[in-house]
Design an enzyme around this catalytic site. Structure first.
Site, PDB file in Angstrom:
ATOM      1  N   SER A 109       0.837  -1.195   0.000  1.00 53.10           N
ATOM      2  CA  SER A 109       0.000   0.000   0.000  1.00 53.10           C
ATOM      3  C   SER A 109       0.871   1.244   0.000  1.00 53.10           C
ATOM      4  O   SER A 109       1.972   1.251   0.571  1.00 53.10           O
ATOM      5  CB  SER A 109      -0.867  -0.008   1.262  1.00 53.10           C
ATOM      6  OG  SER A 109      -1.457   1.254   1.467  1.00 53.10           O
ATOM      7  N   TYR A 147      -2.233  -1.300  10.754  1.00 49.86           N
ATOM      8  CA  TYR A 147      -2.429  -1.897   9.421  1.00 49.86           C
ATOM      9  C   TYR A 147      -1.247  -1.543   8.507  1.00 49.86           C
ATOM     10  O   TYR A 147      -0.662  -2.415   7.858  1.00 49.86           O
ATOM     11  CB  TYR A 147      -3.754  -1.391   8.804  1.00 49.86           C
ATOM     12  CG  TYR A 147      -3.836  -1.616   7.317  1.00 49.86           C
ATOM     13  CD1 TYR A 147      -4.079  -2.889   6.809  1.00 49.86           C
ATOM     14  CD2 TYR A 147      -3.643  -0.565   6.411  1.00 49.86           C
ATOM     15  CE1 TYR A 147      -4.121  -3.102   5.435  1.00 49.86           C
ATOM     16  CE2 TYR A 147      -3.690  -0.767   5.051  1.00 49.86           C
ATOM     17  CZ  TYR A 147      -3.933  -2.039   4.568  1.00 49.86           C
ATOM     18  OH  TYR A 147      -3.966  -2.238   3.203  1.00 49.86           O
ATOM     19  N   LYS A 183       2.038  -3.823   6.494  1.00 45.94           N
ATOM     20  CA  LYS A 183       2.481  -3.780   5.090  1.00 45.94           C
ATOM     21  C   LYS A 183       3.991  -3.517   5.034  1.00 45.94           C
ATOM     22  O   LYS A 183       4.709  -4.108   4.224  1.00 45.94           O
ATOM     23  CB  LYS A 183       1.719  -2.703   4.316  1.00 45.94           C
ATOM     24  CG  LYS A 183       0.231  -2.987   4.161  1.00 45.94           C
ATOM     25  CD  LYS A 183      -0.027  -4.223   3.317  1.00 45.94           C
ATOM     26  CE  LYS A 183      -1.491  -4.604   3.268  1.00 45.94           C
ATOM     27  NZ  LYS A 183      -1.731  -5.923   2.671  1.00 45.94           N
TER      28      LYS A 183
HETATM   29  P1  NAD Z   1     -10.987  -7.357   0.906  1.00 48.13           P
HETATM   30  O1  NAD Z   1     -11.215  -7.405   2.371  1.00 48.13           O
HETATM   31  O2  NAD Z   1     -12.135  -7.116   0.012  1.00 48.13           O
HETATM   32  O3  NAD Z   1     -10.257  -8.700   0.423  1.00 48.13           O
HETATM   33  C1  NAD Z   1      -9.391  -9.437   1.270  1.00 48.13           C
HETATM   34  C2  NAD Z   1      -9.855 -10.885   1.259  1.00 48.13           C
HETATM   35  O4  NAD Z   1      -8.985 -11.659   2.083  1.00 48.13           O
HETATM   36  C3  NAD Z   1     -11.270 -11.069   1.806  1.00 48.13           C
HETATM   37  O5  NAD Z   1     -12.039 -11.817   0.881  1.00 48.13           O
HETATM   38  C4  NAD Z   1     -11.069 -11.825   3.119  1.00 48.13           C
HETATM   39  O6  NAD Z   1     -12.154 -12.695   3.388  1.00 48.13           O
HETATM   40  C5  NAD Z   1      -9.775 -12.561   2.857  1.00 48.13           C
HETATM   41  N1  NAD Z   1      -8.981 -12.894   4.048  1.00 48.13           N
HETATM   42  C6  NAD Z   1      -8.632 -12.073   5.065  1.00 48.13           C
HETATM   43  N2  NAD Z   1      -7.887 -12.741   5.965  1.00 48.13           N
HETATM   44  C7  NAD Z   1      -7.725 -14.009   5.482  1.00 48.13           C
HETATM   45  C8  NAD Z   1      -7.060 -15.161   5.952  1.00 48.13           C
HETATM   46  N3  NAD Z   1      -6.415 -15.159   7.122  1.00 48.13           N
HETATM   47  N4  NAD Z   1      -7.113 -16.307   5.210  1.00 48.13           N
HETATM   48  C9  NAD Z   1      -7.786 -16.320   4.038  1.00 48.13           C
HETATM   49  N5  NAD Z   1      -8.450 -15.252   3.540  1.00 48.13           N
HETATM   50  C10 NAD Z   1      -8.420 -14.106   4.262  1.00 48.13           C
HETATM   51  O7  NAD Z   1      -9.846  -6.269   0.646  1.00 48.13           O
HETATM   52  P2  NAD Z   1      -9.285  -5.654  -0.710  1.00 48.13           P
HETATM   53  O8  NAD Z   1      -9.663  -4.221  -0.739  1.00 48.13           O
HETATM   54  O9  NAD Z   1      -9.633  -6.514  -1.864  1.00 48.13           O
HETATM   55  O10 NAD Z   1      -7.731  -5.710  -0.423  1.00 48.13           O
HETATM   56  C11 NAD Z   1      -6.909  -6.750  -0.928  1.00 48.13           C
HETATM   57  C12 NAD Z   1      -5.487  -6.502  -0.482  1.00 48.13           C
HETATM   58  O11 NAD Z   1      -5.044  -5.229  -0.948  1.00 48.13           O
HETATM   59  C13 NAD Z   1      -5.275  -6.487   1.029  1.00 48.13           C
HETATM   60  O12 NAD Z   1      -4.022  -7.077   1.315  1.00 48.13           O
HETATM   61  C14 NAD Z   1      -5.247  -5.010   1.350  1.00 48.13           C
HETATM   62  O13 NAD Z   1      -4.520  -4.748   2.531  1.00 48.13           O
HETATM   63  C15 NAD Z   1      -4.534  -4.464   0.129  1.00 48.13           C
HETATM   64  N6  NAD Z   1      -4.796  -3.032  -0.126  1.00 48.13           N
HETATM   65  C16 NAD Z   1      -6.094  -2.611  -0.251  1.00 48.13           C
HETATM   66  C17 NAD Z   1      -6.344  -1.255  -0.461  1.00 48.13           C
HETATM   67  C18 NAD Z   1      -7.755  -0.737  -0.577  1.00 48.13           C
HETATM   68  O14 NAD Z   1      -7.951   0.474  -0.432  1.00 48.13           O
HETATM   69  N7  NAD Z   1      -8.766  -1.569  -0.889  1.00 48.13           N
HETATM   70  C19 NAD Z   1      -5.282  -0.337  -0.557  1.00 48.13           C
HETATM   71  C20 NAD Z   1      -3.974  -0.813  -0.449  1.00 48.13           C
HETATM   72  C21 NAD Z   1      -3.750  -2.175  -0.221  1.00 48.13           C
HETATM   73  N1  UFG Z   2     -12.482  11.288   3.334  1.00 49.55           N
HETATM   74  C1  UFG Z   2     -13.478  12.128   3.721  1.00 49.55           C
HETATM   75  N2  UFG Z   2     -14.615  11.584   4.225  1.00 49.55           N
HETATM   76  C2  UFG Z   2     -14.805  10.243   4.363  1.00 49.55           C
HETATM   77  C3  UFG Z   2     -13.761   9.376   3.953  1.00 49.55           C
HETATM   78  C4  UFG Z   2     -12.601   9.940   3.444  1.00 49.55           C
HETATM   79  O1  UFG Z   2     -13.347  13.349   3.636  1.00 49.55           O
HETATM   80  O2  UFG Z   2     -15.864   9.807   4.839  1.00 49.55           O
HETATM   81  C5  UFG Z   2     -11.257  11.866   2.747  1.00 49.55           C
HETATM   82  C6  UFG Z   2     -10.001  11.553   3.534  1.00 49.55           C
HETATM   83  O3  UFG Z   2      -9.792  12.511   4.532  1.00 49.55           O
HETATM   84  C7  UFG Z   2      -8.949  11.571   2.424  1.00 49.55           C
HETATM   85  C8  UFG Z   2      -9.704  11.075   1.197  1.00 49.55           C
HETATM   86  O4  UFG Z   2     -11.071  11.281   1.471  1.00 49.55           O
HETATM   87  O5  UFG Z   2      -8.527  12.895   2.175  1.00 49.55           O
HETATM   88  C9  UFG Z   2      -9.476   9.590   0.911  1.00 49.55           C
HETATM   89  O6  UFG Z   2      -9.770   8.832   2.072  1.00 49.55           O
HETATM   90  P1  UFG Z   2      -9.914   7.244   2.032  1.00 49.55           P
HETATM   91  O7  UFG Z   2     -10.272   6.795   3.410  1.00 49.55           O
HETATM   92  O8  UFG Z   2     -10.801   6.833   0.917  1.00 49.55           O
HETATM   93  O9  UFG Z   2      -8.456   6.777   1.623  1.00 49.55           O
HETATM   94  P2  UFG Z   2      -7.086   6.988   2.395  1.00 49.55           P
HETATM   95  O10 UFG Z   2      -6.169   7.632   1.421  1.00 49.55           O
HETATM   96  O11 UFG Z   2      -7.225   7.602   3.702  1.00 49.55           O
HETATM   97  O12 UFG Z   2      -6.764   5.463   2.693  1.00 49.55           O
HETATM   98  C10 UFG Z   2      -5.937   4.781   1.872  1.00 49.55           C
HETATM   99  C11 UFG Z   2      -6.252   3.269   1.826  1.00 49.55           C
HETATM  100  C12 UFG Z   2      -5.864   2.590   3.094  1.00 49.55           C
HETATM  101  C13 UFG Z   2      -4.497   3.024   3.545  1.00 49.55           C
HETATM  102  C14 UFG Z   2      -4.476   4.510   3.715  1.00 49.55           C
HETATM  103  C15 UFG Z   2      -3.208   5.040   4.304  1.00 49.55           C
HETATM  104  O13 UFG Z   2      -7.612   3.046   1.565  1.00 49.55           O
HETATM  105  O14 UFG Z   2      -5.841   1.203   2.850  1.00 49.55           O
HETATM  106  O15 UFG Z   2      -4.671   5.049   2.414  1.00 49.55           O
HETATM  107  O16 UFG Z   2      -2.973   6.353   3.970  1.00 49.55           O
HETATM  108  F1  UFG Z   2      -4.110   2.444   4.701  1.00 49.55           F
END
Ligand code: NAD
Ligand code: UFG
Length: 336
Positions: free
Chosen positions: A124, A149, A153
């Site tokens: 991330s 979290y 990472k």
């Molecule tokens: P998500 O929660 O939709 O998907 C994660 C999946 O992993 C889920 O289906 C959950 O059931 C499964 N899971 C969790 N723990 C498990 C375990 N111990 N064993 C087996 N399955 C397990 O999340 P996502 O948004 O698809 O994110 C996927 C990956 O990307 C994650 O590693 C997350 O940290 C990373 N990531 C997500 C974002 C974001 O904003 N969505 C941003 C940066 C990184």
């Molecule tokens: N925001 C709002 N209102 C909300 C939600 C978000 O104003 O209800 C704003 C936040 O302050 C930020 C922007 O929208 O300026 C984006 O916020 P998000 O929560 O959508 O995303 P972030 O950038 O905060 O989060 C992302 C990833 C996380 C990660 C994090 C760390 O989704 O997985 O960056 O910076 F951990």
């Protein structure tokens, strides 16, 4: 040969599975369904037009992993499985360390025992912390994570780099995602957060559909053009395509590489609100609130390394991200 997708029933994993179904690879998904359900997999099969194998299992179970590797000829792993809620990680740090770090170590041990040394990992942009200035580049020193979290990472990135240093037969790709949003064009798969969404786009989508009254905009006094936070939103289908490109690189030969997956363009909260109003034809009422602790003013990628070395580029803009989020939200008001 097969590709194992951990966490493949989730938001990014399901979109990646659909993209991978366009290739020749056999697909195996392992997920404990802690934040997803089987319906997403049914829809992945429908969109991909072919079958996939599913194991309801946990990455923390070495026994389950050994069985999956014994029953299949797995060439590489795309590892999404993790807990991902920033706020919850403050309340339950041990769950996050156990699941995200402990689970990954057990997965790597099982891979090593099975002779499978190719992995694409979901990292991330949070690892850049707040000290670096955007555009963020892969070779910048990492910041201090502002939540457990993010710390998971950073540690897993380090573990994978140590693993490669110990054995250069490994082939590893660390993908630093910026802000994944949007949904598959069909409206059949998308992000289905449980409870009130933490992230901006799903929150706005639920305001648009009438499930939530108004958006809380966290901070209007940042040093940005309109005072609201700026992020690099990336369409989840572009992100999924980035995994297919990273997988091909990992399959091609050993190495350990880090790539930003972002568009390189930042958008403010108010720009996202305006784009969503246009895409949905609905008003998005909002009120300004104090800054959210741990947030940075501005965060966007330099995606040049992924563009050059993976031959990948994000092609979908904010308008398309909002249109696709809206289609998914309006057609699936309560998720799956
Ligand atoms: P998500 O929660 O939709 O998907 C994660 C999946 O992993 C889920 O289906 C959950 O059931 C499964 N899971 C969790 N723990 C498990 C375990 N111990 N064993 C087996 N399955 C397990 O999340 P996502 O948004 O698809 O994110 C996927 C990956 O990307 C994650 O590693 C997350 O940290 C990373 N990531 C997500 C974002 C974001 O904003 N969505 C941003 C940066 C990184
Ligand atoms: N925001 C709002 N209102 C909300 C939600 C978000 O104003 O209800 C704003 C936040 O302050 C930020 C922007 O929208 O300026 C984006 O916020 P998000 O929560 O959508 O995303 P972030 O950038 O905060 O989060 C992302 C990833 C996380 C990660 C994090 C760390 O989704 O997985 O960056 O910076 F951990």
């Amino acid at each position: 040969m097969a590709i194992l997708i951990t966490g493949g029933a989730g938001y990014i994993g399901s979109h990646t599975a659909v993209e991978l179904m366009k290739t020749k690879h056999e697909i195996i998904i392992l997920d404990n369904l802690s934040n997803s359900n089987r319906e997403s997999l049914e829809r992945v099969k429908e969109l991909g037009g072919r079958d996939l194998k599913f194991y309801e299992a946990d990455i923390r179970s070495r026994q389950s992993l050994d069985l999956v590797f014994a029953e299949n000829n797995i060439e590489a792993v795309i590892h999404f499985a993790a807990l991902k809620a920033v706020g919850e990680s403050h309340e339950k740090p041990l769950d996050y360390y156990e699941n995200n770090i402990g689970g990954t170590v057990i997965l790597l041990q099982a891979m090593k025992a099975a002779g499978c040394k190719k992995i694409v990992f979901s990292s991330s942009a949070t690892v850049y912390g707040s000290e670096n200035t955007s555009p963020l580049k892969e070779n910048m020193p990492l910041g201090r994570a502002t939540n457990p979290y993010g710390t998971t990472k950073m540690y897993v990135e380090q573990i994978l780099q140590d693993l490669y240093a110990s054995d250069e037969d490994w082939s590893i790709s660390l993908l630093r995602y910026f802000n994944p949003v949007g949904a598959h064009k069909s409206g059949r798969i998308g992000e289905a957060p449980s409870g009130v969404p933490n992230n901006l786009m799903p929150y706005i989508a639920q305001v648009a559909v009438g499930k939530l009254d108004f958006l809380r905009v966290y901070g209007n006094d940042y040093p940005t053009d309109d005072g609201t936070g700026v992020r690099d939103y990336i369409h989840v289908v572009d992100l999924a395509a980035g995994h297919v490109s990273a997988l091909e690189k990992v399959l091609a030969g050993p190495g350990c590489d880090i790539y930003n997956l972002g568009t390189g363009k930042g958008s403010s909260v108010l720009e996202v609100v305006a784009a969503f109003e246009k895409a949905s034809g609905r008003a998005i009422p909002y009120k300004f609130f104090d800054r959210r602790p741990g947030d940075v003013a501005e965060n966007f990628a330099d995606p040049g390394k992924a563009n050059d070395e993976l031959g990948w580029r994000a092609v979908r803009g904010l308008e398309e991200m909002c249109e696709d989020s809206w289609r998914w939200q309006s057609q699936n008001q309560d998720g799956y």
